[in-house]
Design an enzyme around this catalytic site. Structure first.
Site, short mmCIF file in Angstrom:
data_model
loop_
_atom_site.label_atom_id
_atom_site.label_comp_id
_atom_site.label_asym_id
_atom_site.label_seq_id
_atom_site.Cartn_x
_atom_site.Cartn_y
_atom_site.Cartn_z
N GLU A 2 0.84 -1.19 0.00
CA GLU A 2 0.00 0.00 0.00
C GLU A 2 0.89 1.25 0.00
O GLU A 2 1.87 1.33 0.73
CB GLU A 2 -0.88 -0.02 1.25
CG GLU A 2 -1.82 1.18 1.37
CD GLU A 2 -2.63 1.16 2.66
OE1 GLU A 2 -3.70 1.77 2.70
OE2 GLU A 2 -2.16 0.52 3.64
N LYS A 18 -9.99 0.66 -1.52
CA LYS A 18 -10.02 0.45 -0.08
C LYS A 18 -11.39 0.90 0.41
O LYS A 18 -11.81 2.04 0.19
CB LYS A 18 -8.92 1.27 0.60
CG LYS A 18 -8.74 0.97 2.09
CD LYS A 18 -7.50 1.66 2.62
CE LYS A 18 -7.19 1.24 4.05
NZ LYS A 18 -5.93 1.86 4.54
N CYS A 26 -5.06 -3.32 3.30
CA CYS A 26 -4.71 -3.04 4.70
C CYS A 26 -5.88 -3.17 5.68
O CYS A 26 -6.29 -4.28 6.02
CB CYS A 26 -4.08 -1.66 4.78
SG CYS A 26 -3.16 -1.35 6.31
#
Length: 510
Positions: free
Chosen positions: A265, A340, A374
Protein backbone atom coordinates in the site's frame (compact mmCIF):
# COMPACT_ATOMS: atom_id res chain seq x y z
CA UNK A 1 -14.67 -62.64 8.94
CA UNK A 2 -11.62 -64.36 7.44
CA UNK A 3 -8.69 -64.35 9.86
CA UNK A 4 -5.77 -65.94 7.99
CA UNK A 5 -5.20 -63.44 5.19
CA UNK A 6 -2.20 -63.92 2.93
CA UNK A 7 -3.04 -61.31 0.32
CA UNK A 8 -5.71 -58.83 -0.74
CA UNK A 9 -5.69 -57.75 -4.38
CA UNK A 10 -7.82 -55.49 -6.54
CA UNK A 11 -8.11 -56.78 -10.11
CA UNK A 12 -9.99 -56.04 -13.30
CA UNK A 13 -12.95 -58.36 -13.75
CA UNK A 14 -12.54 -61.06 -16.44
CA UNK A 15 -14.89 -63.71 -17.81
CA UNK A 16 -12.86 -66.31 -15.92
CA UNK A 17 -14.32 -64.81 -12.73
CA UNK A 18 -17.91 -65.19 -13.88
CA UNK A 19 -18.98 -68.40 -12.13
CA UNK A 20 -17.52 -67.22 -8.83
CA UNK A 21 -19.16 -63.83 -9.34
CA UNK A 22 -22.54 -65.45 -10.02
CA UNK A 23 -22.41 -67.48 -6.82
CA UNK A 24 -21.39 -64.43 -4.83
CA UNK A 25 -24.29 -62.35 -6.17
CA UNK A 26 -26.83 -65.04 -5.42
CA UNK A 27 -25.54 -65.11 -1.85
CA UNK A 28 -25.48 -61.30 -1.57
CA UNK A 29 -29.15 -60.89 -2.57
CA UNK A 30 -31.00 -63.88 -1.03
CA UNK A 31 -34.36 -62.03 -1.05
CA UNK A 32 -34.11 -61.10 -4.73
CA UNK A 33 -34.24 -64.22 -6.94
CA UNK A 34 -32.49 -64.09 -10.31
CA UNK A 35 -30.65 -60.97 -9.17
CA UNK A 36 -27.35 -61.95 -10.73
CA UNK A 37 -25.93 -60.71 -14.02
CA UNK A 38 -25.77 -63.13 -16.92
CA UNK A 39 -22.48 -63.98 -18.54
CA UNK A 40 -23.50 -61.92 -21.59
CA UNK A 41 -24.09 -58.89 -19.34
CA UNK A 42 -20.63 -59.20 -17.83
CA UNK A 43 -19.07 -59.76 -21.25
CA UNK A 44 -20.75 -56.60 -22.53
CA UNK A 45 -19.58 -54.52 -19.55
CA UNK A 46 -15.98 -55.69 -19.91
CA UNK A 47 -16.01 -54.92 -23.62
CA UNK A 48 -17.54 -51.45 -23.23
CA UNK A 49 -15.63 -50.26 -20.16
CA UNK A 50 -13.00 -52.67 -18.77
CA UNK A 51 -11.60 -50.10 -16.31
CA UNK A 52 -14.99 -49.77 -14.64
CA UNK A 53 -15.32 -53.45 -13.70
CA UNK A 54 -13.19 -54.60 -10.76
CA UNK A 55 -13.15 -57.40 -8.23
CA UNK A 56 -11.36 -57.64 -4.92
CA UNK A 57 -9.85 -60.98 -3.99
CA UNK A 58 -8.70 -62.32 -0.62
CA UNK A 59 -6.36 -65.26 -0.74
CA UNK A 60 -7.19 -65.42 -4.47
CA UNK A 61 -10.90 -65.91 -3.70
CA UNK A 62 -13.46 -63.38 -4.95
CA UNK A 63 -14.60 -61.29 -1.97
CA UNK A 64 -16.50 -58.48 -3.70
CA UNK A 65 -16.94 -56.50 -6.87
CA UNK A 66 -17.82 -53.09 -8.27
CA UNK A 67 -19.36 -52.53 -11.71
CA UNK A 68 -19.85 -49.13 -13.32
CA UNK A 69 -20.48 -47.24 -16.55
CA UNK A 70 -19.98 -43.65 -17.73
CA UNK A 71 -23.11 -41.71 -18.62
CA UNK A 72 -24.02 -38.31 -19.97
CA UNK A 73 -25.85 -37.35 -16.80
CA UNK A 74 -27.81 -34.47 -18.31
CA UNK A 75 -29.78 -36.94 -20.44
CA UNK A 76 -31.36 -38.56 -17.39
CA UNK A 77 -33.75 -36.77 -15.10
CA UNK A 78 -33.33 -36.91 -11.37
CA UNK A 79 -36.15 -39.45 -11.10
CA UNK A 80 -34.48 -42.06 -13.32
CA UNK A 81 -34.82 -45.77 -12.68
CA UNK A 82 -32.19 -48.49 -12.65
CA UNK A 83 -33.58 -49.85 -15.90
CA UNK A 84 -33.40 -46.47 -17.61
CA UNK A 85 -29.85 -45.62 -16.50
CA UNK A 86 -28.58 -49.02 -17.73
CA UNK A 87 -30.47 -48.87 -21.04
CA UNK A 88 -32.80 -51.69 -19.95
CA UNK A 89 -29.73 -53.69 -18.88
CA UNK A 90 -28.00 -53.37 -22.26
CA UNK A 91 -25.51 -50.74 -20.99
CA UNK A 92 -25.97 -48.85 -24.24
CA UNK A 93 -26.16 -45.75 -22.06
CA UNK A 94 -22.41 -46.01 -21.50
CA UNK A 95 -20.44 -43.37 -23.40
CA UNK A 96 -16.82 -42.32 -23.21
CA UNK A 97 -18.08 -38.76 -23.80
CA UNK A 98 -20.09 -38.82 -20.56
CA UNK A 99 -19.35 -36.82 -17.43
CA UNK A 100 -20.44 -39.03 -14.52
CA UNK A 101 -19.27 -42.46 -13.36
CA UNK A 102 -22.47 -44.35 -12.51
CA UNK A 103 -22.24 -47.29 -10.12
CA UNK A 104 -24.47 -50.18 -11.12
CA UNK A 105 -23.22 -52.80 -8.67
CA UNK A 106 -21.11 -53.09 -5.55
CA UNK A 107 -21.08 -55.75 -2.85
CA UNK A 108 -18.82 -57.60 -0.41
CA UNK A 109 -19.46 -61.25 0.49
CA UNK A 110 -20.65 -61.68 4.06
CA UNK A 111 -17.60 -63.61 5.33
CA UNK A 112 -15.30 -60.80 4.17
CA UNK A 113 -17.17 -57.93 5.77
CA UNK A 114 -15.35 -56.00 8.47
CA UNK A 115 -12.12 -55.80 6.46
CA UNK A 116 -13.02 -52.43 4.94
CA UNK A 117 -12.91 -53.94 1.48
CA UNK A 118 -15.91 -51.85 0.42
CA UNK A 119 -13.87 -48.72 1.12
CA UNK A 120 -11.19 -49.98 -1.25
CA UNK A 121 -13.74 -50.41 -4.02
CA UNK A 122 -15.16 -46.92 -3.44
CA UNK A 123 -11.65 -45.45 -3.36
CA UNK A 124 -10.88 -47.12 -6.68
CA UNK A 125 -13.98 -45.55 -8.21
CA UNK A 126 -12.96 -42.12 -6.91
CA UNK A 127 -9.43 -42.48 -8.30
CA UNK A 128 -10.85 -43.63 -11.64
CA UNK A 129 -13.24 -40.68 -11.70
CA UNK A 130 -10.37 -38.25 -11.05
CA UNK A 131 -8.10 -39.91 -13.62
CA UNK A 132 -10.78 -39.75 -16.33
CA UNK A 133 -11.65 -36.15 -15.36
CA UNK A 134 -15.31 -36.95 -14.73
CA UNK A 135 -17.58 -34.58 -12.86
CA UNK A 136 -18.44 -37.09 -10.14
CA UNK A 137 -19.92 -40.44 -9.14
CA UNK A 138 -23.60 -41.29 -8.75
CA UNK A 139 -25.64 -44.37 -7.97
CA UNK A 140 -28.97 -45.42 -6.53
CA UNK A 141 -28.39 -46.82 -3.06
CA UNK A 142 -30.80 -49.43 -1.75
CA UNK A 143 -32.34 -48.96 1.71
CA UNK A 144 -33.10 -52.59 2.57
CA UNK A 145 -34.18 -51.80 6.15
CA UNK A 146 -36.82 -49.31 5.08
CA UNK A 147 -39.61 -51.92 4.94
CA UNK A 148 -39.45 -52.09 8.75
CA UNK A 149 -40.44 -48.40 9.00
CA UNK A 150 -42.45 -47.76 5.82
CA UNK A 151 -45.82 -47.75 7.63
CA UNK A 152 -44.61 -45.01 9.98
CA UNK A 153 -42.27 -42.65 8.11
CA UNK A 154 -41.54 -41.55 4.56
CA UNK A 155 -38.28 -42.45 2.79
CA UNK A 156 -37.09 -38.85 3.29
CA UNK A 157 -37.74 -39.04 7.04
CA UNK A 158 -36.01 -42.42 7.12
CA UNK A 159 -32.88 -40.94 5.54
CA UNK A 160 -32.87 -37.99 7.96
CA UNK A 161 -33.18 -40.30 10.96
CA UNK A 162 -30.35 -42.46 9.65
CA UNK A 163 -28.16 -39.36 9.32
CA UNK A 164 -29.03 -38.38 12.91
CA UNK A 165 -28.14 -41.94 14.05
CA UNK A 166 -31.69 -42.52 15.28
CA UNK A 167 -32.00 -45.47 12.87
CA UNK A 168 -29.16 -47.82 12.11
CA UNK A 169 -28.80 -48.53 8.40
CA UNK A 170 -25.30 -49.97 7.92
CA UNK A 171 -25.44 -49.67 4.12
CA UNK A 172 -26.48 -46.00 4.01
CA UNK A 173 -24.21 -45.11 6.93
CA UNK A 174 -21.28 -46.71 5.12
CA UNK A 175 -21.98 -44.77 1.95
CA UNK A 176 -22.27 -41.46 3.80
CA UNK A 177 -19.04 -42.17 5.70
CA UNK A 178 -17.35 -42.59 2.31
CA UNK A 179 -18.21 -38.98 1.39
CA UNK A 180 -21.31 -39.72 -0.69
CA UNK A 181 -24.13 -37.28 -0.03
CA UNK A 182 -27.82 -38.17 -0.44
CA UNK A 183 -29.36 -35.81 -2.99
CA UNK A 184 -32.91 -37.18 -3.35
CA UNK A 185 -35.20 -40.20 -3.05
CA UNK A 186 -35.79 -42.27 -6.18
CA UNK A 187 -39.20 -43.92 -6.47
CA UNK A 188 -39.72 -47.27 -8.26
CA UNK A 189 -35.97 -47.42 -8.79
CA UNK A 190 -35.26 -51.16 -8.78
CA UNK A 191 -38.12 -53.46 -9.69
CA UNK A 192 -38.49 -56.33 -7.23
CA UNK A 193 -36.57 -54.66 -4.39
CA UNK A 194 -39.31 -55.28 -1.80
CA UNK A 195 -37.02 -54.74 1.18
CA UNK A 196 -36.57 -51.11 0.06
CA UNK A 197 -40.19 -50.80 -1.11
CA UNK A 198 -38.52 -50.13 -4.48
CA UNK A 199 -37.17 -46.84 -3.13
CA UNK A 200 -33.53 -45.87 -3.44
CA UNK A 201 -31.37 -42.93 -2.35
CA UNK A 202 -29.56 -41.07 -5.12
CA UNK A 203 -26.04 -40.77 -3.72
CA UNK A 204 -23.45 -38.52 -5.30
CA UNK A 205 -19.76 -37.72 -4.91
CA UNK A 206 -18.23 -34.61 -6.47
CA UNK A 207 -14.81 -34.72 -8.08
CA UNK A 208 -13.14 -31.60 -6.72
CA UNK A 209 -10.42 -31.86 -9.37
CA UNK A 210 -12.82 -31.88 -12.31
CA UNK A 211 -11.97 -29.42 -15.05
CA UNK A 212 -14.60 -28.62 -17.62
CA UNK A 213 -13.29 -29.21 -21.11
CA UNK A 214 -12.37 -25.99 -22.88
CA UNK A 215 -11.74 -25.27 -26.52
CA UNK A 216 -9.24 -22.59 -25.53
CA UNK A 217 -5.54 -23.34 -25.46
CA UNK A 218 -5.13 -21.66 -22.07
CA UNK A 219 -5.30 -23.78 -18.93
CA UNK A 220 -5.99 -22.77 -15.36
CA UNK A 221 -2.90 -23.12 -13.19
CA UNK A 222 -3.20 -25.04 -9.94
CA UNK A 223 0.35 -24.69 -8.58
CA UNK A 224 0.90 -20.97 -8.22
CA UNK A 225 4.02 -19.02 -7.30
CA UNK A 226 3.63 -15.78 -5.39
CA UNK A 227 6.21 -12.99 -5.33
CA UNK A 228 5.83 -10.50 -2.45
CA UNK A 229 7.73 -7.20 -2.56
CA UNK A 230 8.81 -5.96 0.86
CA UNK A 231 9.50 -2.42 -0.33
CA UNK A 232 12.06 -0.10 1.25
CA UNK A 233 10.84 3.48 1.61
CA UNK A 234 13.64 5.78 0.42
CA UNK A 235 13.92 9.16 -1.34
CA UNK A 236 13.64 9.16 -5.15
CA UNK A 237 14.53 12.09 -7.36
CA UNK A 238 11.64 11.58 -9.76
CA UNK A 239 8.94 9.30 -11.11
CA UNK A 240 11.32 7.46 -13.47
CA UNK A 241 13.66 6.55 -10.64
CA UNK A 242 10.80 5.14 -8.55
CA UNK A 243 9.54 3.00 -11.44
CA UNK A 244 13.05 1.83 -12.20
CA UNK A 245 13.15 0.32 -8.70
CA UNK A 246 9.68 -1.16 -9.19
CA UNK A 247 10.79 -2.77 -12.47
CA UNK A 248 13.83 -4.22 -10.72
CA UNK A 249 11.55 -6.11 -8.34
CA UNK A 250 9.18 -7.23 -11.12
CA UNK A 251 12.18 -8.51 -13.05
CA UNK A 252 13.48 -10.33 -9.97
CA UNK A 253 10.26 -12.19 -9.10
CA UNK A 254 9.62 -12.90 -12.79
CA UNK A 255 13.05 -14.51 -12.94
CA UNK A 256 11.78 -17.00 -10.38
CA UNK A 257 8.74 -17.66 -12.62
CA UNK A 258 6.30 -16.11 -10.17
CA UNK A 259 2.69 -15.81 -11.29
CA UNK A 260 1.95 -12.75 -9.13
CA UNK A 261 3.95 -9.77 -7.91
CA UNK A 262 2.38 -8.01 -4.91
CA UNK A 263 3.42 -4.44 -4.04
CA UNK A 264 2.54 -2.71 -0.73
CA UNK A 265 0.00 0.00 0.00
CA UNK A 266 1.24 3.54 -0.90
CA UNK A 267 4.60 2.23 -2.11
CA UNK A 268 4.81 5.44 -4.21
CA UNK A 269 4.67 7.72 -1.15
CA UNK A 270 8.31 8.87 -1.62
CA UNK A 271 7.12 11.03 -4.53
CA UNK A 272 5.30 13.23 -2.01
CA UNK A 273 8.64 14.66 -0.87
CA UNK A 274 8.60 17.27 -3.65
CA UNK A 275 5.33 18.61 -2.22
CA UNK A 276 6.24 18.43 1.43
CA UNK A 277 5.84 22.20 1.70
CA UNK A 278 2.10 21.77 1.08
CA UNK A 279 -0.47 20.70 3.66
CA UNK A 280 -0.78 16.89 3.82
CA UNK A 281 -4.21 16.93 2.19
CA UNK A 282 -2.83 18.82 -0.82
CA UNK A 283 0.39 16.80 -1.04
CA UNK A 284 -1.53 13.52 -1.29
CA UNK A 285 -3.65 14.97 -4.12
CA UNK A 286 -0.51 15.96 -5.97
CA UNK A 287 0.69 12.38 -5.56
CA UNK A 288 -2.57 11.17 -7.12
CA UNK A 289 -1.55 12.85 -10.38
CA UNK A 290 1.07 10.10 -10.88
CA UNK A 291 -1.40 7.21 -10.54
CA UNK A 292 -2.46 6.88 -14.19
CA UNK A 293 1.17 6.83 -15.34
CA UNK A 294 2.09 4.23 -12.73
CA UNK A 295 -0.77 1.96 -13.80
CA UNK A 296 0.22 2.30 -17.44
CA UNK A 297 3.83 1.41 -16.62
CA UNK A 298 2.81 -1.59 -14.51
CA UNK A 299 0.56 -2.84 -17.30
CA UNK A 300 3.50 -2.72 -19.69
CA UNK A 301 5.69 -4.56 -17.16
CA UNK A 302 3.04 -7.27 -16.68
CA UNK A 303 3.13 -8.03 -20.38
CA UNK A 304 6.90 -7.71 -20.75
CA UNK A 305 7.71 -9.95 -17.79
CA UNK A 306 4.72 -12.32 -18.19
CA UNK A 307 3.43 -11.82 -14.66
CA UNK A 308 0.26 -10.60 -12.97
CA UNK A 309 1.04 -7.46 -10.95
CA UNK A 310 -0.97 -6.25 -7.97
CA UNK A 311 0.07 -2.62 -7.75
CA UNK A 312 -0.45 -2.21 -4.01
CA UNK A 313 -2.42 1.01 -3.70
CA UNK A 314 -2.17 4.67 -4.67
CA UNK A 315 -4.23 7.80 -4.08
CA UNK A 316 -6.64 8.51 -6.92
CA UNK A 317 -9.09 11.31 -7.61
CA UNK A 318 -12.52 10.31 -8.89
CA UNK A 319 -15.29 12.86 -9.43
CA UNK A 320 -13.55 15.28 -7.09
CA UNK A 321 -13.14 12.76 -4.24
CA UNK A 322 -9.91 11.15 -3.03
CA UNK A 323 -9.78 7.35 -2.83
CA UNK A 324 -7.20 4.71 -1.98
CA UNK A 325 -7.12 2.52 -5.10
CA UNK A 326 -5.04 -0.18 -6.72
CA UNK A 327 -4.92 -2.13 -9.94
CA UNK A 328 -4.55 -5.72 -11.03
CA UNK A 329 -2.43 -5.59 -14.18
CA UNK A 330 -2.74 -8.98 -15.85
CA UNK A 331 -0.16 -10.48 -18.14
CA UNK A 332 -2.75 -10.65 -20.92
CA UNK A 333 -2.72 -6.83 -21.03
CA UNK A 334 -6.01 -6.15 -19.22
CA UNK A 335 -6.33 -4.15 -16.01
CA UNK A 336 -8.94 -4.06 -13.27
CA UNK A 337 -9.23 -1.73 -10.29
CA UNK A 338 -10.02 -2.24 -6.62
CA UNK A 339 -10.66 0.21 -3.78
CA UNK A 340 -10.02 0.45 -0.08
CA UNK A 341 -13.49 0.29 1.46
CA UNK A 342 -12.63 1.19 5.06
CA UNK A 343 -10.29 4.14 5.35
CA UNK A 344 -8.52 4.56 8.65
CA UNK A 345 -9.37 7.48 10.94
CA UNK A 346 -5.96 8.95 10.07
CA UNK A 347 -6.62 8.76 6.31
CA UNK A 348 -9.99 10.44 6.72
CA UNK A 349 -8.84 13.13 9.16
CA UNK A 350 -5.50 14.15 7.64
CA UNK A 351 -6.05 13.48 3.93
CA UNK A 352 -9.84 13.69 3.59
CA UNK A 353 -9.92 10.27 1.96
CA UNK A 354 -13.21 8.48 1.12
CA UNK A 355 -14.00 4.80 1.39
CA UNK A 356 -14.76 3.01 -1.88
CA UNK A 357 -17.81 0.92 -2.81
CA UNK A 358 -16.35 -1.80 -5.03
CA UNK A 359 -15.96 -5.36 -3.65
CA UNK A 360 -15.42 -8.20 -6.10
CA UNK A 361 -13.27 -11.16 -7.00
CA UNK A 362 -11.00 -11.17 -10.03
CA UNK A 363 -10.70 -13.96 -12.59
CA UNK A 364 -7.09 -14.70 -13.49
CA UNK A 365 -5.19 -17.48 -15.25
CA UNK A 366 -4.54 -18.81 -11.74
CA UNK A 367 -8.16 -18.86 -10.62
CA UNK A 368 -10.21 -16.38 -8.62
CA UNK A 369 -8.43 -13.98 -6.31
CA UNK A 370 -9.49 -11.23 -3.94
CA UNK A 371 -7.65 -8.03 -2.97
CA UNK A 372 -8.25 -6.09 0.25
CA UNK A 373 -6.17 -3.06 1.16
CA UNK A 374 -4.71 -3.04 4.70
CA UNK A 375 -7.49 -2.01 7.15
CA UNK A 376 -10.10 -3.87 5.08
CA UNK A 377 -8.67 -7.23 6.13
CA UNK A 378 -9.70 -6.43 9.70
CA UNK A 379 -13.35 -6.71 8.67
CA UNK A 380 -14.09 -10.44 8.27
CA UNK A 381 -17.33 -9.92 6.36
CA UNK A 382 -15.45 -8.69 3.27
CA UNK A 383 -13.27 -11.77 2.81
CA UNK A 384 -16.22 -14.07 3.56
CA UNK A 385 -18.16 -12.50 0.71
CA UNK A 386 -15.15 -13.00 -1.56
CA UNK A 387 -14.85 -16.62 -0.42
CA UNK A 388 -18.52 -17.18 -1.23
CA UNK A 389 -17.71 -15.95 -4.72
CA UNK A 390 -14.97 -18.56 -5.14
CA UNK A 391 -11.81 -16.76 -4.01
CA UNK A 392 -8.75 -19.01 -3.57
CA UNK A 393 -6.04 -16.42 -2.82
CA UNK A 394 -6.48 -13.16 -0.92
CA UNK A 395 -3.84 -10.48 -1.48
CA UNK A 396 -3.42 -7.75 1.14
CA UNK A 397 -1.14 -4.80 0.36
CA UNK A 398 -0.66 -2.89 3.61
CA UNK A 399 1.15 0.01 5.25
CA UNK A 400 1.74 0.16 9.00
CA UNK A 401 3.92 2.55 10.94
CA UNK A 402 4.05 0.72 14.28
CA UNK A 403 4.33 -2.87 15.40
CA UNK A 404 0.91 -2.89 17.03
CA UNK A 405 -0.64 -1.66 13.75
CA UNK A 406 1.20 -4.40 11.87
CA UNK A 407 0.03 -7.00 14.39
CA UNK A 408 -3.60 -6.13 13.69
CA UNK A 409 -3.10 -6.69 9.98
CA UNK A 410 -1.02 -9.82 10.44
CA UNK A 411 -3.31 -11.64 12.86
CA UNK A 412 -6.50 -10.67 11.06
CA UNK A 413 -5.01 -11.86 7.76
CA UNK A 414 -4.14 -15.22 9.25
CA UNK A 415 -7.65 -15.54 10.65
CA UNK A 416 -9.07 -14.90 7.19
CA UNK A 417 -7.02 -17.83 5.80
CA UNK A 418 -8.50 -20.20 8.37
CA UNK A 419 -12.07 -18.90 8.20
CA UNK A 420 -12.27 -18.91 4.42
CA UNK A 421 -10.10 -21.92 3.60
CA UNK A 422 -7.88 -19.85 1.33
CA UNK A 423 -4.34 -18.55 1.02
CA UNK A 424 -3.60 -15.01 2.18
CA UNK A 425 -0.53 -13.02 1.09
CA UNK A 426 0.36 -9.73 2.79
CA UNK A 427 3.09 -7.30 1.68
CA UNK A 428 4.17 -4.07 3.35
CA UNK A 429 6.83 -1.37 3.29
CA UNK A 430 9.77 -1.01 5.65
CA UNK A 431 12.22 1.71 6.68
CA UNK A 432 11.99 5.45 7.19
CA UNK A 433 10.88 8.19 4.82
CA UNK A 434 12.30 11.63 5.64
CA UNK A 435 10.72 14.79 4.25
CA UNK A 436 7.25 13.26 3.86
CA UNK A 437 4.76 14.29 6.51
CA UNK A 438 2.56 11.54 7.98
CA UNK A 439 4.75 8.79 6.41
CA UNK A 440 7.81 8.95 8.67
CA UNK A 441 8.28 5.31 9.77
CA UNK A 442 7.19 1.88 8.53
CA UNK A 443 7.02 -1.57 10.13
CA UNK A 444 6.39 -4.75 8.13
CA UNK A 445 6.94 -8.46 7.82
CA UNK A 446 5.45 -9.81 4.61
CA UNK A 447 3.95 -13.31 4.88
CA UNK A 448 1.91 -16.01 3.17
CA UNK A 449 -0.71 -17.71 5.35
CA UNK A 450 -2.51 -21.02 4.84
CA UNK A 451 -5.36 -22.83 6.57
CA UNK A 452 -4.30 -24.99 9.50
CA UNK A 453 -4.73 -28.66 8.64
CA UNK A 454 -2.64 -31.72 7.82
CA UNK A 455 -1.82 -30.71 4.23
CA UNK A 456 -0.55 -27.30 5.34
CA UNK A 457 2.09 -26.00 7.77
CA UNK A 458 0.99 -26.68 11.34
CA UNK A 459 1.29 -23.01 12.27
CA UNK A 460 -0.50 -21.82 9.13
CA UNK A 461 2.54 -19.90 7.83
CA UNK A 462 3.77 -20.91 4.39
CA UNK A 463 6.54 -18.29 4.15
CA UNK A 464 7.68 -15.16 5.98
CA UNK A 465 10.09 -12.35 5.23
CA UNK A 466 12.67 -10.93 7.62
CA UNK A 467 11.12 -8.14 9.67
CA UNK A 468 11.91 -4.59 8.51
CA UNK A 469 14.30 -5.66 5.76
CA UNK A 470 13.92 -4.90 2.07
CA UNK A 471 13.56 -8.20 0.22
CA UNK A 472 11.34 -10.34 -1.96
CA UNK A 473 9.48 -13.37 -0.65
CA UNK A 474 8.70 -16.29 -2.98
CA UNK A 475 6.14 -18.95 -2.04
CA UNK A 476 4.31 -21.71 -3.90
CA UNK A 477 0.66 -22.50 -3.15
CA UNK A 478 -1.38 -25.48 -4.36
CA UNK A 479 -5.04 -24.80 -5.15
CA UNK A 480 -5.93 -28.51 -5.16
CA UNK A 481 -5.04 -28.66 -1.45
CA UNK A 482 -7.82 -26.14 -0.81
CA UNK A 483 -10.29 -28.38 -2.64
CA UNK A 484 -9.23 -31.35 -0.53
CA UNK A 485 -9.54 -29.27 2.63
CA UNK A 486 -13.05 -28.18 1.69
CA UNK A 487 -14.17 -31.80 1.31
CA UNK A 488 -12.00 -33.77 3.71
CA UNK A 489 -10.52 -31.33 6.23
CA UNK A 490 -10.49 -31.97 9.97
CA UNK A 491 -13.00 -29.12 10.14
CA UNK A 492 -15.01 -27.49 7.36
CA UNK A 493 -15.35 -23.81 8.18
CA UNK A 494 -17.21 -22.92 5.00
CA UNK A 495 -19.49 -25.94 4.80
CA UNK A 496 -20.39 -26.00 8.49
CA UNK A 497 -21.76 -22.47 8.65
CA UNK A 498 -25.22 -22.34 10.24
CA UNK A 499 -26.96 -20.60 7.38
CA UNK A 500 -30.26 -21.53 8.98
CA UNK A 501 -29.64 -18.95 11.72
CA UNK A 502 -27.49 -16.29 10.00
CA UNK A 503 -26.86 -14.93 6.55
CA UNK A 504 -24.37 -12.58 4.92
CA UNK A 505 -24.99 -10.78 1.65
CA UNK A 506 -23.62 -7.84 -0.28
CA UNK A 507 -25.99 -4.91 -0.60
CA UNK A 508 -26.84 -3.70 -4.11
CA UNK A 509 -25.19 -0.45 -5.17
CA UNK A 510 -27.45 2.55 -4.62
Amino acid sequence: MIKDIENIELQFLTLNDYQELKRAMIEAYPNMPNSYWSENHIKSLIKKFPEGQVVIKVNNQLAGCALSIIVDYAKYDEDHTYSKITGNYTFNTHTSEGDVLYGIEIFIKSEYRGLRLGRRLYDYRKELCERLNLRGIAFGGRIPNYHKYSDKISPKEYIEQVKRKEINDPVLNFQISNDFHPSKVLKSYLEGDEASNEFAVLLEWDNIYYQKHSKKAATLKKNIRLGLIQWQMRPYNNFEELMQQAEYFVDAVSGYRADFALFPEFFNAPLMAENNHLPESEAIRELAKHTADIVQKFSELAITYNINIITGSMPEMKDGFLYNCGYLCKRDGTTESYEKLHVTPDEAKIWGMQGGNQLKTFDTDCGKIGILICYDVEFPELSRLLADDGMDILFVPFLSDTQNGYSRVRHCAQSRAIENECYVAIAGSVGNLPNVHNMDIQFAQSMVFTPCDFSFPANGIKAEAVTNTEMILIADVDIDLLRELNQFGSVNNLRDRRKDIFNLKKMPKS
